[in-house]
Scaffold this motif. Structure first.
Motif, short mmCIF file in Angstrom:
data_model
loop_
_atom_site.label_atom_id
_atom_site.label_comp_id
_atom_site.label_asym_id
_atom_site.label_seq_id
_atom_site.Cartn_x
_atom_site.Cartn_y
_atom_site.Cartn_z
N TRP A 23 0.84 -1.20 0.00
CA TRP A 23 0.00 0.00 0.00
C TRP A 23 0.88 1.25 0.00
CZ3 TRP A 23 -1.52 3.86 3.70
CH2 TRP A 23 -2.76 4.48 3.45
N HIS A 24 1.88 1.28 0.85
CA HIS A 24 2.78 2.44 0.91
C HIS A 24 3.66 2.53 -0.33
CE1 HIS A 24 2.15 4.38 4.82
NE2 HIS A 24 1.82 3.19 5.27
N GLN A 25 4.07 1.40 -0.88
CA GLN A 25 4.88 1.43 -2.11
C GLN A 25 4.09 2.07 -3.25
OE1 GLN A 25 5.88 -2.72 -2.54
NE2 GLN A 25 7.85 -2.50 -1.50
N ALA A 26 2.82 1.71 -3.35
CA ALA A 26 1.97 2.30 -4.39
C ALA A 26 1.87 3.81 -4.20
CB ALA A 26 0.59 1.66 -4.38
N PHE A 27 1.66 4.23 -2.96
CA PHE A 27 1.56 5.66 -2.67
C PHE A 27 2.88 6.37 -2.97
CE2 PHE A 27 -2.44 6.08 -0.17
CZ PHE A 27 -2.82 7.31 -0.68
N ASN A 28 4.00 5.77 -2.60
CA ASN A 28 5.30 6.40 -2.83
C ASN A 28 5.56 6.62 -4.31
OD1 ASN A 28 5.84 6.48 -0.09
ND2 ASN A 28 6.99 4.57 -0.08
N THR A 29 5.21 5.61 -5.13
CA THR A 29 5.40 5.76 -6.58
C THR A 29 4.47 6.84 -7.12
OG1 THR A 29 5.97 3.41 -6.74
CG2 THR A 29 5.38 4.55 -8.79
N LEU A 30 3.23 6.83 -6.66
CA LEU A 30 2.26 7.84 -7.09
C LEU A 30 2.74 9.24 -6.72
CD1 LEU A 30 -0.55 8.77 -8.07
CD2 LEU A 30 -1.40 8.25 -5.76
N ILE A 31 3.20 9.43 -5.50
CA ILE A 31 3.67 10.74 -5.05
C ILE A 31 4.87 11.19 -5.88
CG2 ILE A 31 4.79 11.93 -3.12
CD1 ILE A 31 2.88 10.37 -1.26
N SER A 32 5.74 10.25 -6.22
CA SER A 32 6.90 10.59 -7.07
C SER A 32 6.43 11.08 -8.44
CB SER A 32 7.81 9.38 -7.24
OG SER A 32 8.42 9.02 -6.03
N HIS A 33 5.45 10.39 -9.02
CA HIS A 33 4.93 10.80 -10.33
C HIS A 33 4.32 12.21 -10.27
CE1 HIS A 33 5.88 7.02 -11.95
NE2 HIS A 33 4.73 6.38 -11.80
N VAL A 34 3.59 12.49 -9.20
CA VAL A 34 2.97 13.81 -9.06
C VAL A 34 4.03 14.88 -8.80
CG1 VAL A 34 1.30 15.19 -7.75
CG2 VAL A 34 0.79 12.80 -8.28
N SER A 35 4.99 14.58 -7.95
CA SER A 35 6.06 15.54 -7.64
C SER A 35 6.88 15.88 -8.87
CB SER A 35 6.99 14.96 -6.56
OG SER A 35 6.31 14.82 -5.33
N GLU A 36 7.07 14.90 -9.74
CA GLU A 36 7.87 15.09 -10.95
C GLU A 36 7.06 15.65 -12.12
OE1 GLU A 36 9.52 11.26 -11.67
OE2 GLU A 36 10.52 11.18 -9.73
N GLY A 37 5.75 15.83 -11.92
CA GLY A 37 4.91 16.38 -12.97
C GLY A 37 4.48 15.37 -14.01
N ILE A 38 4.75 14.08 -13.77
CA ILE A 38 4.32 13.04 -14.71
C ILE A 38 2.80 12.91 -14.66
CG2 ILE A 38 4.46 10.58 -15.23
CD1 ILE A 38 7.31 10.65 -14.04
N LEU A 39 2.25 13.03 -13.45
CA LEU A 39 0.81 13.08 -13.25
C LEU A 39 0.46 14.43 -12.63
CD1 LEU A 39 0.07 9.54 -11.73
CD2 LEU A 39 -0.25 10.27 -14.10
N THR A 40 -0.59 15.06 -13.11
CA THR A 40 -0.99 16.35 -12.57
C THR A 40 -2.40 16.27 -12.00
OG1 THR A 40 -1.86 17.11 -14.71
CG2 THR A 40 0.45 17.60 -14.23
N ILE A 41 -2.62 17.04 -10.94
CA ILE A 41 -3.92 17.12 -10.28
C ILE A 41 -4.31 18.59 -10.23
CG2 ILE A 41 -5.19 16.67 -8.15
CD1 ILE A 41 -3.11 14.48 -7.54
N SER A 42 -5.50 18.90 -10.69
CA SER A 42 -5.93 20.30 -10.73
C SER A 42 -6.04 20.88 -9.33
CB SER A 42 -7.29 20.41 -11.43
OG SER A 42 -7.78 21.74 -11.35
N ASN A 43 -5.56 22.11 -9.18
CA ASN A 43 -5.66 22.84 -7.91
C ASN A 43 -6.82 23.83 -7.91
OD1 ASN A 43 -2.26 23.23 -6.59
ND2 ASN A 43 -3.48 21.43 -6.99
#
Length: 329
Positions: free
Chosen positions: A276-296
């Motif tokens: 569960w945490h591994q999935a979150f860590n990868t997801l957070i890395s993608h968002v931090s790097e701009g690979i995935l974006t979330i509207s603010n």
């Protein structure tokens, strides 16, 4: 630590049944943490239970909210004090629409400074679902063609981005053209307007008559049945929502397809805390790097103004972004 909480004591219209109360004092369990909430989004998945859709598994009174971000204020005797002061997502415990949330230390996700509160507060329901669907559940690859309805939703936009990351083709089915260009920019291969075009014809044309390999249905009912018809024999039909309030023809679909349901709550129970945490860590890395974006984009309301906030969140014509609730300063 005292604070306020949003609570409902009966099922019904959120604007009518939600109220603000003082939270009772509670003793902190040895494996728990206490998080002072700063920001909590309002999602459709937060409002549906309030209306009574899952009355069989909800004990009243209840505090709504699945997502949110805050600061660790206290920790139990078995929890390292280094967590105090960290910005985290307190998940899988109490409802998040309150000033203070208590949950297990094993279920808090630490957030890096690279992500602002609005992004962090939205990381759970839609981003984790999109990530898990495309990796763990469907293991989508470049050979796959995925068709999804209600694709202009937050989940649909994330699936579009995952298609660029994983290399699969994504046919986004929408009800109007408002988000067409955005979906194409995010990674959708093509966008089909279900009101003006035949989804079946467009999918078969794109796949040279073969049909899609996977359908992701958010609507159910006849829209879901039409989506399933676009999938090649022995392909996958996966339901993630029921916006129509009506079930698809499961018997008919399962006669030619692999049919399944996905609920993030159930997936949480099937995986280890480490995974569960591994999935979150990868997801957070993608968002931090701009690979995935979330509207603010969106509007924030004080917790005391929850009725006004849910009214705006429920407006079908609301194109002004996410609605947030703010915790105690």
């Amino acid at each position: 630590m005292n604070g306020r909480r949003i609570i409902y004591r009966q099922f019904g219209s959120p604007a009518s049944v939600l109220s603000v109360e003082e939270s009772p004092s509670r003793a902190l369990k040895k494996d728990d943490v206490l998080v002072k909430m700063t920001m909590m989004p309002i999602n459709p998945s937060d409002l549906i239970p309030i209306r009574g859709a899952y009355a069989h598994r909800i004990s009243l009174p209840a505090v709504p909210g699945y997502e949110g971000v805050g600061i660790v204020e206290e920790v139990g005797s078995n929890v390292s004090s280094t967590l105090i002061g960290k910005r985290v997502l307190p998940l899988r415990g109490e409802g998040t629409w309150q000033d203070v949330v208590q949950t297990k230390a094993a279920h808090v996700v630490t957030i890096p400074s690279t992500l602002n509160d609005r992004t962090a507060a939205q990381l759970y329901i839609n981003p984790l679902t999109a990530f898990v669907l495309c990796t763990d559940i469907l293991n989508l690859r470049p050979r796959d063609v995925v068709v999804m309805n209600a694709a202009s939703s937050a989940l649909g936009k994330l699936i579009a981005q995952m298609s660029k990351l994983r290399g699969f083709s994504f046919i986004a089915v929408v009800r109007n053209d408002v988000y067409k260009e955005e979906l194409l920019q995010l990674g959708a291969t093509t966008v089909v307007n279900d009101g003006d075009e035949s989804v079946y014809d467009e999918v078969l044309a794109y796949t040279a008559g073969a049909g899609a390999t996977v359908a992701i249905d958010s609507i159910g009912g006849e829209a879901g049945n039409r989506l399933g018809a676009c999938v090649q024999r022995n392909g996958v039909f996966l339901a993630v929502g029921l916006l129509s309030g009506q079930q698809v023809n499961w018997q008919g679909l399962s006669s030619r397809l692999q049919t399944t349901l996905f609920h993030l709550r159930q997936w949480n129970k099937t995986v280890t805390d480490t995974h569960w945490h591994q999935a979150f860590n990868t997801l957070i890395s993608h968002v931090s790097e701009g690979i995935l974006t979330i509207s603010n984009d969106g509007t924030a309301y004080e917790l005391a103004n929850v009725q006004q906030a849910v009214k705006q969140a429920e407006q079908a014509s609301n194109f002004n972004g996410k609605v947030f609730l703010l915790g105690q300063k």
